[in-house]
Design a protein around this motif. Structure first.
Motif, PDB file in Angstrom:
ATOM      1  N   PRO A 161      15.210   3.905 -20.035  1.00  0.00           N
ATOM      2  CA  PRO A 161      15.661   3.897 -21.403  1.00  0.00           C
ATOM      3  C   PRO A 161      16.174   5.288 -21.923  1.00  0.00           C
ATOM      4  O   PRO A 161      16.759   5.231 -22.829  1.00  0.00           O
ATOM      5  N   SER A 162      16.260   6.378 -21.097  1.00  0.00           N
ATOM      6  CA  SER A 162      16.308   7.778 -21.827  1.00  0.00           C
ATOM      7  C   SER A 162      17.601   7.781 -22.173  1.00  0.00           C
ATOM      8  O   SER A 162      18.232   8.904 -22.717  1.00  0.00           O
ATOM      9  N   GLY A 163      18.684   7.458 -21.234  1.00  0.00           N
ATOM     10  CA  GLY A 163      20.058   7.884 -21.376  1.00  0.00           C
ATOM     11  C   GLY A 163      20.411   8.772 -20.446  1.00  0.00           C
ATOM     12  O   GLY A 163      21.661   9.252 -20.384  1.00  0.00           O
ATOM     13  N   ALA A 164      19.373   9.605 -19.912  1.00  0.00           N
ATOM     14  CA  ALA A 164      19.788  10.755 -19.317  1.00  0.00           C
ATOM     15  C   ALA A 164      20.527  10.819 -17.837  1.00  0.00           C
ATOM     16  O   ALA A 164      20.287   9.569 -17.489  1.00  0.00           O
ATOM     17  N   THR A 165      21.328  11.789 -17.376  1.00  0.00           N
ATOM     18  CA  THR A 165      22.235  11.450 -16.172  1.00  0.00           C
ATOM     19  C   THR A 165      21.708  12.683 -15.507  1.00  0.00           C
ATOM     20  O   THR A 165      21.727  13.941 -15.897  1.00  0.00           O
ATOM     21  N   LEU A 166      21.367  12.379 -14.284  1.00  0.00           N
ATOM     22  CA  LEU A 166      21.043  13.585 -13.236  1.00  0.00           C
ATOM     23  C   LEU A 166      22.546  14.248 -12.997  1.00  0.00           C
ATOM     24  O   LEU A 166      23.429  13.811 -12.452  1.00  0.00           O
ATOM     25  N   PRO A 167      22.269  15.659 -13.047  1.00  0.00           N
ATOM     26  CA  PRO A 167      23.610  16.544 -12.721  1.00  0.00           C
ATOM     27  C   PRO A 167      23.661  16.576 -11.351  1.00  0.00           C
ATOM     28  O   PRO A 167      22.880  16.223 -10.548  1.00  0.00           O
ATOM     29  N   ALA A 168      24.967  16.843 -10.741  1.00  0.00           N
ATOM     30  CA  ALA A 168      25.430  17.251  -9.636  1.00  0.00           C
ATOM     31  C   ALA A 168      24.274  17.893  -8.773  1.00  0.00           C
ATOM     32  O   ALA A 168      23.910  17.405  -7.763  1.00  0.00           O
ATOM     33  N   GLU A 169      24.243  19.055  -9.174  1.00  0.00           N
ATOM     34  CA  GLU A 169      22.996  20.006  -8.224  1.00  0.00           C
ATOM     35  C   GLU A 169      21.838  19.183  -8.135  1.00  0.00           C
ATOM     36  O   GLU A 169      21.191  19.214  -6.999  1.00  0.00           O
TER      37      GLU A 169
ATOM     38  N   GLN B 153      17.607  16.019 -18.499  1.00  0.00           N
ATOM     39  CA  GLN B 153      18.464  15.494 -17.322  1.00  0.00           C
ATOM     40  C   GLN B 153      17.929  14.877 -16.027  1.00  0.00           C
ATOM     41  O   GLN B 153      18.646  14.521 -15.037  1.00  0.00           O
ATOM     42  N   GLY B 154      16.850  14.067 -16.508  1.00  0.00           N
ATOM     43  CA  GLY B 154      16.367  13.488 -15.516  1.00  0.00           C
ATOM     44  C   GLY B 154      15.216  13.879 -14.656  1.00  0.00           C
ATOM     45  O   GLY B 154      14.393  14.872 -15.057  1.00  0.00           O
ATOM     46  N   ILE B 155      15.163  13.308 -13.403  1.00  0.00           N
ATOM     47  CA  ILE B 155      13.844  13.971 -12.468  1.00  0.00           C
ATOM     48  C   ILE B 155      13.896  15.431 -12.320  1.00  0.00           C
ATOM     49  O   ILE B 155      14.909  16.084 -12.019  1.00  0.00           O
TER      50      ILE B 155
ATOM     51  N   GLY C 296       0.851  -1.127   0.086  1.00  0.00           N
ATOM     52  CA  GLY C 296       0.056  -0.115   0.056  1.00  0.00           C
ATOM     53  C   GLY C 296       0.927   1.396   0.047  1.00  0.00           C
ATOM     54  O   GLY C 296       0.245   2.395  -0.214  1.00  0.00           O
ATOM     55  N   ASP C 297       2.320   1.372   0.285  1.00  0.00           N
ATOM     56  CA  ASP C 297       2.941   2.227   0.499  1.00  0.00           C
ATOM     57  C   ASP C 297       3.237   2.776  -1.147  1.00  0.00           C
ATOM     58  O   ASP C 297       2.988   2.048  -1.913  1.00  0.00           O
ATOM     59  N   THR C 298       3.750   4.116  -1.303  1.00  0.00           N
ATOM     60  CA  THR C 298       3.786   4.827  -2.439  1.00  0.00           C
ATOM     61  C   THR C 298       5.503   4.753  -2.901  1.00  0.00           C
ATOM     62  O   THR C 298       6.154   4.986  -2.086  1.00  0.00           O
ATOM     63  N   VAL C 299       5.433   4.720  -4.337  1.00  0.00           N
ATOM     64  CA  VAL C 299       6.814   4.631  -4.639  1.00  0.00           C
ATOM     65  C   VAL C 299       6.885   5.672  -5.932  1.00  0.00           C
ATOM     66  O   VAL C 299       6.154   5.611  -6.692  1.00  0.00           O
ATOM     67  N   PHE C 300       7.655   6.678  -5.783  1.00  0.00           N
ATOM     68  CA  PHE C 300       7.917   7.796  -6.880  1.00  0.00           C
ATOM     69  C   PHE C 300       8.988   7.164  -7.703  1.00  0.00           C
ATOM     70  O   PHE C 300       9.777   6.600  -7.397  1.00  0.00           O
ATOM     71  N   VAL C 301       8.649   7.355  -9.069  1.00  0.00           N
ATOM     72  CA  VAL C 301       9.674   6.876 -10.147  1.00  0.00           C
ATOM     73  C   VAL C 301       9.466   7.852 -11.112  1.00  0.00           C
ATOM     74  O   VAL C 301       8.556   8.754 -11.222  1.00  0.00           O
ATOM     75  N   GLY C 302      10.524   8.317 -11.823  1.00  0.00           N
ATOM     76  CA  GLY C 302      10.675   9.063 -13.139  1.00  0.00           C
ATOM     77  C   GLY C 302       9.718   8.612 -14.170  1.00  0.00           C
ATOM     78  O   GLY C 302       9.187   7.244 -14.135  1.00  0.00           O
ATOM     79  N   GLU C 303       9.356   9.343 -15.145  1.00  0.00           N
ATOM     80  CA  GLU C 303       8.299   9.105 -16.231  1.00  0.00           C
ATOM     81  C   GLU C 303       9.118   9.479 -17.411  1.00  0.00           C
ATOM     82  O   GLU C 303       9.145  10.686 -17.605  1.00  0.00           O
TER      83      GLU C 303
END
Lengths: 380, 380
Positions: free
Chosen positions: B162-170, B134-136, B102-109
């Motif tokens: 699938p997107s190949g995106a990389t989250l930047p440091a900030e 750049q991700g989420i 029943g808990d919630t999980v956040f994911v990127g889309e």
């Protein structure tokens, strides 16, 4: 300096821990695996390094089916087998696919204690059923079924952990008929089925099933080597497809393509049969050693059946004895055991202890039981 | 005659299935494993055949910690690592120990689609968050957190599947700060972290974490061989003890004592570094081949970024295109891909497709993309 740990149980050299339920480290088949590995990795077939087929490598399943057919006494189609990383994972996958949180699981009392932990993690409610020296009492199950229906009934039908009890053929047939009538599944944990030292047990539970009620979990942990993490689920092809379609299997690829390919060689060459025969001889002697020592050292203080197979003696002491409370005293004498309370779904069985005869050689068993005698023996 | 299946994906020879997300079978390191195995199985140390320590073999964890320390750019203590049978199992174990049904999980889309299946099996509710190149998007996450709090946030921060995106440091720093402020855990699926072909990505998410908010799952599937089923969880020792205490681990013994002992040799000898360097060269060339072919064959019909690492191109087509509907037409031309809808938590992303450049060599990639051109190309 920190000790670097490698194995699950590593008692200090001074302690004889008869609580450890594992194959003897002196028996682990290193040379056999060395040869099988060299054989499988020669040549250029790298499929064992790929993501595997969700049900497991087809050639391994064929070899496993042939091996089990020879030992079970009935034909076992490879299509009714899927590969797991061991019986615990098999049980966990079955819970994932065939139960919902809040469902009920029936177990015998006593039962294999670590299964209870898996049920708890899957948010299942556990109900303990009375057992006698032959396992689950069918009449008690019938009574309970009048009140509530489980999603699953879990049992170790042959050479049970901890009691050593084996369910007779008539009870097996009745159990399956009840599963059919009351619409529940049976998970038969049959990891000791092939480890018989005196009389052969009845065939595995699936032999009595025509309606897809019995899912069996098996493992190479007790008949070859735990470190390989290789086991199987035996069920109908439809049930296996459901498990293979679970998120974990779909994402992770098949389970253990690498080690299953090594064990395939062990099966195909007939080495598993040879090794199993050797194990049974050794374990048969260890049973005798433990029975003799228990009679000598504990005498009338201990009540037990000599097991016909498996790994364990299940020893009943006087009703006033609390084995969990007395464990530290035994440890001070350099001996360990598994207190009975661990095998209860309701905090009972305090005057029992489980002793494993598989891990130590005969002389060490005798010494360990002598130490037990100084804690639990007659007149102590 | 029935075909006996051995691997998860086995396209017929006539099809170039760019939907398969796996290392190229021509790259699988059979000779390397042959040598490591012979070396480890020589001598008489049979501990790798025993039930393993729940956190994994201590010597393997030490070698893994040293390997990751060299690649991650920060010190990684073996006590913060536990062995798994792969990142999927790591994720499943984390769900088992740190969520309730029943808990919630956040994911990127979009997100890694098979993770969604694991969440469903654990009875978790999934909420998709907006992502950009750049991700989420942190602001979108903040907005959502004002409305509800997840138990977990799951993401692939580097070279996303699938997107190949990389989250930047900030964004990494902000994400961890939000986890701290709003009391949730982050599961970072970092299986592509070491597979960079042009610019180095920021360090793994744990680098930005001082409060035990980030659990990272890693794997040898993408950097050595999927068939070994060997991965790890990186977390605080307290978190790892909780996972090690789960029913499955307690019952099953440690995960993969056998294969982790073989890979220990691969790490200690430095062979993993050599093999990884070779892989990066090959995959870098395959990225170029796919980028060139996509520009040539699809032209303005396709919009994509050339990935700096990982396994995938994420290709956007005209809004009217439905890639799932068009897949059969592509298959008739002898080419496959993964339709975008698979990566959506809400049935969207229909005009995207994921293409993997890791599985096939450059010439085959060019041929496959040419076939895609006949389905999706300009003016088709």
């Amino acid at each position: 300096m920190t000790t670097i740990r490698t194995t699950q149980s590593s008692p200090d050299a001074a302690t004889i821990d008869l609580g450890i339920g594992q194959p003897g480290p002196d028996l682990l088949p290193l040379a056999l695996l060395r040869e099988a590995t060299a054989m499988r990795l020669a040549g250029d077939d790298a499929t064992l390094l790929s993501y595997g087929y969700e049900l497991g490598d087809g050639y391994f399943r064929r070899a496993l089916g042939a091996f089990l057919t020879a030992h079970y006494g009935f034909a076992l189609d490879p299509e009714s087998l899927m590969v797991t990383t061991g019986s615990s994972q098999g049980l966990d996958l079955i819970c994932s696919c065939f139960t919902e949180p809040g469902d009920t699981v029936f177990v015998g009392e006593p039962t294999y204690f670590l299964a209870l932990r898996i049920f708890a993690d899957r948010h299942l409610r556990v109900v303990g059923l009375p057992v006698d020296e032959q396992g689950i009492v069918i009449e008690a199950l019938e009574e309970r079924l009048a009140a509530e229906r489980p999603a699953l009934l879990y049992l170790v039908p042959t050479f049970q952990n901890p009691s050593g009890a084996t369910l007779p053929a008539e009870r097996r047939a009745k159990l399956v008929a009840l599963a059919e009538a009351f619409d529940f599944l049976i998970v038969a944990d049959e990891v000791y089925q092939l480890l018989s030292y005196t009389v052969l047990p009845p065939p595995p539970l699936a032999h009595y099933d025509n309606g897809g009620r019995v899912l069996s979990v098996g493992s190479f942990s007790k008949i070859l080597a735990p470190g390989l993490r290789l086991g199987w689920i035996q069920a109908t092809p439809v049930q296996l497809q459901r498990i293979a379609g679970s998120g974990l299997l779909d994402s992770g690829g098949g389970l253990n393509p690498f080690t299953s390919n090594l064990v395939k060689v062990v099966l195909e060459k007939g080495w598993q049969d040879d090794y199993l025969n050797g194990l049974k001889e050794v374990y048969g002697r260890r049973v005798e050693a433990m029975a003799t020592a228990l009679r000598r050292e504990l005498g009338a203080a201990a009540d037990f059946n000599v097991p016909h197979g498996g790994f364990f003696f299940w020893v009943r002491l006087a009703p006033s004895v609390d084995t969990e409370r007395l464990l530290p005293r035994a440890q001070a004498q350099g001996v360990g055991f598994k207190p009975g309370i661990h095998f209860s779904s309701r905090g009972a069985l305090r005057n029992y202890m489980r002793l494993c005869f598989a891990y130590y050689d005969e002389a060490t068993i005798a010494t360990g039981v002598a130490r037990l005698g100084s804690v639990f023996g007659n007149g102590v």
